[in-house]
Motif scaffolding. Sequence first.
Motif, PDB file in Angstrom:
ATOM      1  N   GLU A 166     -56.077-136.339 -49.989  1.00 31.32           N
ATOM      2  CA  GLU A 166     -54.699-135.919 -49.743  1.00 31.32           C
ATOM      3  C   GLU A 166     -53.881-137.085 -49.178  1.00 31.32           C
ATOM      4  N   ARG A 167     -54.510-137.868 -48.304  1.00 32.32           N
ATOM      5  CA  ARG A 167     -53.831-139.029 -47.739  1.00 32.32           C
ATOM      6  C   ARG A 167     -53.602-140.095 -48.808  1.00 32.32           C
ATOM      7  N   LEU A 179     -45.189-144.727 -43.976  1.00 32.11           N
ATOM      8  CA  LEU A 179     -46.462-144.021 -44.058  1.00 32.11           C
ATOM      9  C   LEU A 179     -47.102-143.716 -42.704  1.00 32.11           C
ATOM     10  N   ASN A 180     -46.601-144.301 -41.626  1.00 38.74           N
ATOM     11  CA  ASN A 180     -47.203-144.081 -40.313  1.00 38.74           C
ATOM     12  C   ASN A 180     -48.719-144.316 -40.377  1.00 38.74           C
ATOM     13  N   LEU A 181     -49.103-145.496 -40.787  1.00 37.60           N
ATOM     14  CA  LEU A 181     -50.500-145.819 -41.034  1.00 37.60           C
ATOM     15  C   LEU A 181     -51.315-145.865 -39.744  1.00 37.60           C
ATOM     16  N   GLN A 194     -53.890-150.995 -48.694  1.00 39.85           N
ATOM     17  CA  GLN A 194     -53.339-151.682 -49.863  1.00 39.85           C
ATOM     18  C   GLN A 194     -54.357-151.726 -51.000  1.00 39.85           C
ATOM     19  N   SER A 195     -55.629-151.932 -50.659  1.00 44.01           N
ATOM     20  CA  SER A 195     -56.672-151.941 -51.688  1.00 44.01           C
ATOM     21  C   SER A 195     -56.827-150.564 -52.314  1.00 44.01           C
ATOM     22  N   ILE A 196     -56.650-149.519 -51.499  1.00 41.26           N
ATOM     23  CA  ILE A 196     -56.724-148.153 -52.028  1.00 41.26           C
ATOM     24  C   ILE A 196     -55.593-147.920 -53.025  1.00 41.26           C
ATOM     25  N   ASP A 211     -50.966-133.967 -52.690  1.00 39.33           N
ATOM     26  CA  ASP A 211     -52.323-133.612 -53.099  1.00 39.33           C
ATOM     27  C   ASP A 211     -52.376-133.311 -54.590  1.00 39.33           C
ATOM     28  N   GLU A 212     -51.414-132.519 -55.062  1.00 34.92           N
ATOM     29  CA  GLU A 212     -51.365-132.173 -56.486  1.00 34.92           C
ATOM     30  C   GLU A 212     -51.085-133.408 -57.333  1.00 34.92           C
TER      31      GLU A 212
END
Length: 299
Positions: free
Chosen positions: A8-9, A41-43, A60-62, A98-99
């Motif tokens: 979801e994230r 994004l409030n990482l 960033q890699s994700i 998520d969708e």
Amino acid sequence: MARKISIERVGEMMKVVLTELQNAGGQARLKELLPRAESKLNLTDYEKAPYEKSGYIRWQSIVHFYSIDCVKAGYIQKSGGKWYLTPDGEKALQMPADEFIRSAMDKYRDWKISRAKSSDPTHEIEEDTDEEKAVRQTAYDQAVEQAREEIERHISDMGPYDFQKLVEELLKAMGYYVPFNAKPGRDGGIDLAAYKDALGITPPRIKVQIKHREQKLTVKEVRELEGLLRKEGDIGLIVSSGGFTSEVEREIRASVKHIETMDLDRLINLWQQHYGNVGEAGKTLLPLVKLYFLAPTEE
């Protein structure tokens, strides 16, 4: 490995990045989008931390890794280090995060199955982010982006006549005869003429207008070229390193004359495609070399 960033994230990250792509007019380099997305994004510290072995930033890699799902889903296209948002991508951005990501993953799964000889479970997409694959995708994407930027910068630094010569050398590499190359100065609107045979008897006969500048082409310039396409078999080609406005693209689509366009991205792609046939004069203008990388997961 255990997932510490939920799917979801991941969907939130990809949606924010693609929304920034939309805000940028539908095309941009990822390195331009990441700082804008990061501010929204409030990482967490974990997401902002680098992978221990590679040093690449985790979130960033994700994004690099899951961009492949978005490509296979038809939400974005990649070319020369740039991302392009598609109409399907614009529609997908209306979905919850998520969708959104699960739809991309499902379409990627369907694509994998369609390529396989059978739809056995080995072709399922895992919901865990493989660090090695994410790092490999990041390294590949960054190398492509950097290489394309260097090529674009080299072309941008060319003078107008060298750029015109570059287009001539490309057309020759594609198998055309180029009997006319206008000298610097006023040329009546035609910079190059290209034929399929040495005498220009066999159509198409291409009349080329070249604009090497930062500004996009204008509708007025399109209409000037239209007026020069008088004979059956004449085709117009407009090469614009600054690109084309949406108004120009509509004008060309509506024209009764056959006009093709070539922006900087298309020029470089064709140059790479036909580089084996480029003469020494062309290779002096824009020399390239192949460099091999470990292939990403899917490209």
